[in-house]
Enzyme design. Structure first.
Site, PDB file in Angstrom:
ATOM      1  N   ASN A   1      -7.625  -7.049  -6.214  1.00  0.00           N
ATOM      2  CA  ASN A   1      -7.379  -5.891  -7.074  1.00  0.00           C
ATOM      3  C   ASN A   1      -6.902  -6.373  -8.442  1.00  0.00           C
ATOM      4  O   ASN A   1      -6.812  -7.584  -8.683  1.00  0.00           O
ATOM      5  CB  ASN A   1      -6.368  -4.936  -6.413  1.00  0.00           C
TER       6      ASN A   1
ATOM      7  N   ALA B   1       4.198  -7.393  -5.115  1.00  0.00           N
ATOM      8  CA  ALA B   1       2.778  -7.746  -5.000  1.00  0.00           C
ATOM      9  C   ALA B   1       1.947  -6.510  -4.672  1.00  0.00           C
ATOM     10  O   ALA B   1       2.424  -5.580  -4.027  1.00  0.00           O
ATOM     11  CB  ALA B   1       2.596  -8.785  -3.899  1.00  0.00           C
TER      12      ALA B   1
ATOM     13  N   ASP C   1      -4.376  -3.575   1.541  1.00  0.00           N
ATOM     14  CA  ASP C   1      -4.054  -2.850   2.771  1.00  0.00           C
ATOM     15  C   ASP C   1      -4.974  -3.267   3.912  1.00  0.00           C
ATOM     16  O   ASP C   1      -4.604  -3.194   5.073  1.00  0.00           O
ATOM     17  CB  ASP C   1      -4.177  -1.342   2.534  1.00  0.00           C
TER      18      ASP C   1
ATOM     19  N   LYS D   1       8.849   3.546   4.876  1.00  0.00           N
ATOM     20  CA  LYS D   1       8.989   2.100   5.079  1.00  0.00           C
ATOM     21  C   LYS D   1      10.445   1.700   5.289  1.00  0.00           C
ATOM     22  O   LYS D   1      10.736   0.558   5.618  1.00  0.00           O
ATOM     23  CB  LYS D   1       8.414   1.337   3.878  1.00  0.00           C
TER      24      LYS D   1
HETATM   25  O1  C5P Z   1       1.925   1.436   0.784  1.00  0.00           O
HETATM   26  P1  C5P Z   1       1.788   0.820  -0.572  1.00  0.00           P
HETATM   27  O2  C5P Z   1       0.793  -0.308  -0.612  1.00  0.00           O
HETATM   28  O3  C5P Z   1       1.548   1.787  -1.693  1.00  0.00           O
HETATM   29  O4  C5P Z   1       3.256   0.219  -0.838  1.00  0.00           O
HETATM   30  C1  C5P Z   1       3.544  -0.539  -1.954  1.00  0.00           C
HETATM   31  C2  C5P Z   1       4.722  -1.412  -1.677  1.00  0.00           C
HETATM   32  O5  C5P Z   1       4.622  -2.040  -0.391  1.00  0.00           O
HETATM   33  C3  C5P Z   1       4.802  -2.563  -2.649  1.00  0.00           C
HETATM   34  O6  C5P Z   1       6.169  -2.894  -2.800  1.00  0.00           O
HETATM   35  C4  C5P Z   1       4.026  -3.669  -1.944  1.00  0.00           C
HETATM   36  O7  C5P Z   1       4.415  -4.955  -2.390  1.00  0.00           O
HETATM   37  C5  C5P Z   1       4.400  -3.427  -0.509  1.00  0.00           C
HETATM   38  N1  C5P Z   1       3.339  -3.759   0.449  1.00  0.00           N
HETATM   39  C6  C5P Z   1       3.495  -4.816   1.313  1.00  0.00           C
HETATM   40  N2  C5P Z   1       2.511  -5.110   2.229  1.00  0.00           N
HETATM   41  C7  C5P Z   1       1.406  -4.354   2.311  1.00  0.00           C
HETATM   42  C8  C5P Z   1       1.229  -3.270   1.449  1.00  0.00           C
HETATM   43  C9  C5P Z   1       2.208  -2.998   0.522  1.00  0.00           C
HETATM   44  O8  C5P Z   1       4.513  -5.505   1.221  1.00  0.00           O
HETATM   45  N3  C5P Z   1       0.480  -4.653   3.208  1.00  0.00           N
END
Ligand code: C5P
Length: 400
Positions: free
Chosen positions: A208, A273, A277, A339
């Site tokens: 991304n 970061a 997903d 979370k």
């Molecule tokens: O759920 P979302 O991706 O929007 O959440 C963003 C936050 O979660 C950010 O702080 C990102 O670094 C963290 N994150 C993570 N691991 C993932 C997805 C997001 O640590 N697989």
């Protein structure tokens, strides 16, 4: 104005081990002494192959060695306000990690109650070797301080991480350690930054537009407050900030493993970061050929690193980011609760000049009590403001 007021009267034991960068140590002694520090050198057998006791004595250091010259180990261990090892070889790091006491320097390190600060110097492959990574993690977890290594051209002709920090940087590190700044001194912070890259085949993958700038600025601002910072970074061309330990990773799984190596020791986690997903379910060992008109890729969910850290039995203070195109606040608040994190920094995607890939950001801070919107500002400024907010919250949570 005095050169380095915070070094005044400090007692530094400088351990020198066998690396080519040892030739820079008379300059380090000179800088520390001009700041008012007293310096006693422990010259290892390897160190003596690159710099002489005479050169060190000429700039005002008392020199002890394994031949019995100078103070005995217990006296040096008690005398020290800090033990600085520069250059520190991979072998020295391994012996420190193992608790060895097989020469004067390692014996002093084991016997001292003063902080130990290591300035590594080695070939980049040795620095990146899993054995050195494990030793580094073990030493960080025990509170050993690290300055560097820097990146660049090495004596062996290769380029990469492993260059000893310059004497001026090491002196500045000590000055900061004893100086005014340092609300986060002694605290281990882990920061993720940048995008992850999820491979589809050896040539292609999914990523991304995150540049990593926000996470890098945060890592630098935390180090400025004296924290020991581990920056776990996805692929980027950004340089590692000074005094920050950087681990480069590619995929979300690698990022998670690098973060969880600090599960028992980190007291602050900042997930800046943009973690993918999903990742392709299968990675083709060979480059995919364009045979059919359509290509279907099945994706599977990646671990949520932030949620996993927030769910640890003894979680650190957790800060997450929420980049959203719409309903910024509602989505961010849902993320805070879903979370289980302590603080969410929400920022819009798709606004001109701020957010992904830009130098500026516009953020809204959300915790369980309130929502505060900040005006847009350079990411470096936002990072300093966020660190101030984190310090306030850590103080509030600290047992009195
Ligand atoms: O759920 P979302 O991706 O929007 O959440 C963003 C936050 O979660 C950010 O702080 C990102 O670094 C963290 N994150 C993570 N691991 C993932 C997805 C997001 O640590 N697989």
């Amino acid at each position: 104005m005095q050169d380095m007021p915070s070094l005044q009267g400090r007692r530094v034991v400088l351990g020198i081990t066998g690396g080519i960068a040892a030739y820079k140590t008379p300059e380090l002694v000179r800088r520390l002494r001009s700041g008012g520090a007293e310096v006693r050198v422990v010259l290892s057998r390897g160190g003596a192959r690159f710099v002489t006791a005479e050169a060190l004595a000429a700039v005002g250091a008392d020199v002890a060695d394994d031949a019995g010259h100078g103070m005995p180990h217990i006296d040096l261990a008690r005398w020290a306000d800090i033990v600085v090892i520069a250059p520190a070889t991979a072998h020295l790091m391994a012996r420190l990690a193992a608790g060895a006491a097989d020469d004067l320097l390692t014996t002093v390190c084991l016997a001292t109650e003063a902080p130990v600060c290591v300035a590594p110097a080695m070939n980049r492959a040795m620095w990146q070797n899993p054995a050195t990574r494990a030793n580094h993690a073990a030493l960080l977890a025990r509170g050993v301080l690290f300055v560097g290594p820097g990146e660049g051209l090495q004596a062996c002709g290769e380029s990469g991480p492993g260059r000893m920090s310059e004497p001026a940087e090491i002196a500045a590190f000590l000055e900061r350690l004893w100086g005014e700044a340092g609300a986060l001194r002694g605290l281990l912070a882990v920061v993720t930054a940048g995008a992850t890259y999820e491979a589809l085949d050896p040539a292609r993958g999914f990523t991304n537009r995150s540049s990593g700038k926000m996470g890098y600025a945060l890592a630098a601002a935390l180090a400025d407050e004296g924290a020991s910072v581990v920056l776990v970074s996805g692929p980027t061309t950004l340089a590692a900030p000074p005094r920050v330990q950087r681990t480069m990773v590619i995929s979300a799984i690698e990022m998670r493993d690098a973060v969880l190596a600090y599960r028992d020791t980190m007291r602050l986690f900042v997930g800046a970061a943009a973690v993918a997903d999903y990742r392709p379910e299968a990675v083709s060992p060979r480059k995919l050929k364009k045979e059919a008109d359509t290509l279907t890729v099945t994706f599977v969910r990646n671990p949520d690193i932030l949620a996993e850290v927030a769910r640890l039995a003894h979680p650190p203070f957790t800060v997450g980011f929420a980049a959203e195109t719409e309903d910024l606040e509602a989505h961010a608040r849902a993320k805070l609760e879903g979370k289980g994190v302590d603080l969410i920094v929400a920022n819009p995607i798709g606004e001109a000049g701020v957010g992904f890939g830009e130098d500026r950001n516009r953020v809204i801070l959300i915790d369980k009590d309130r929502t505060v919107a900040w005006a847009d500002a350079p990411k470096t400024e936002i990072a300093r403001g966020l660190v101030r907010e984190i310090i306030t919250r850590l103080r509030r949570n600290a047992p009195s």
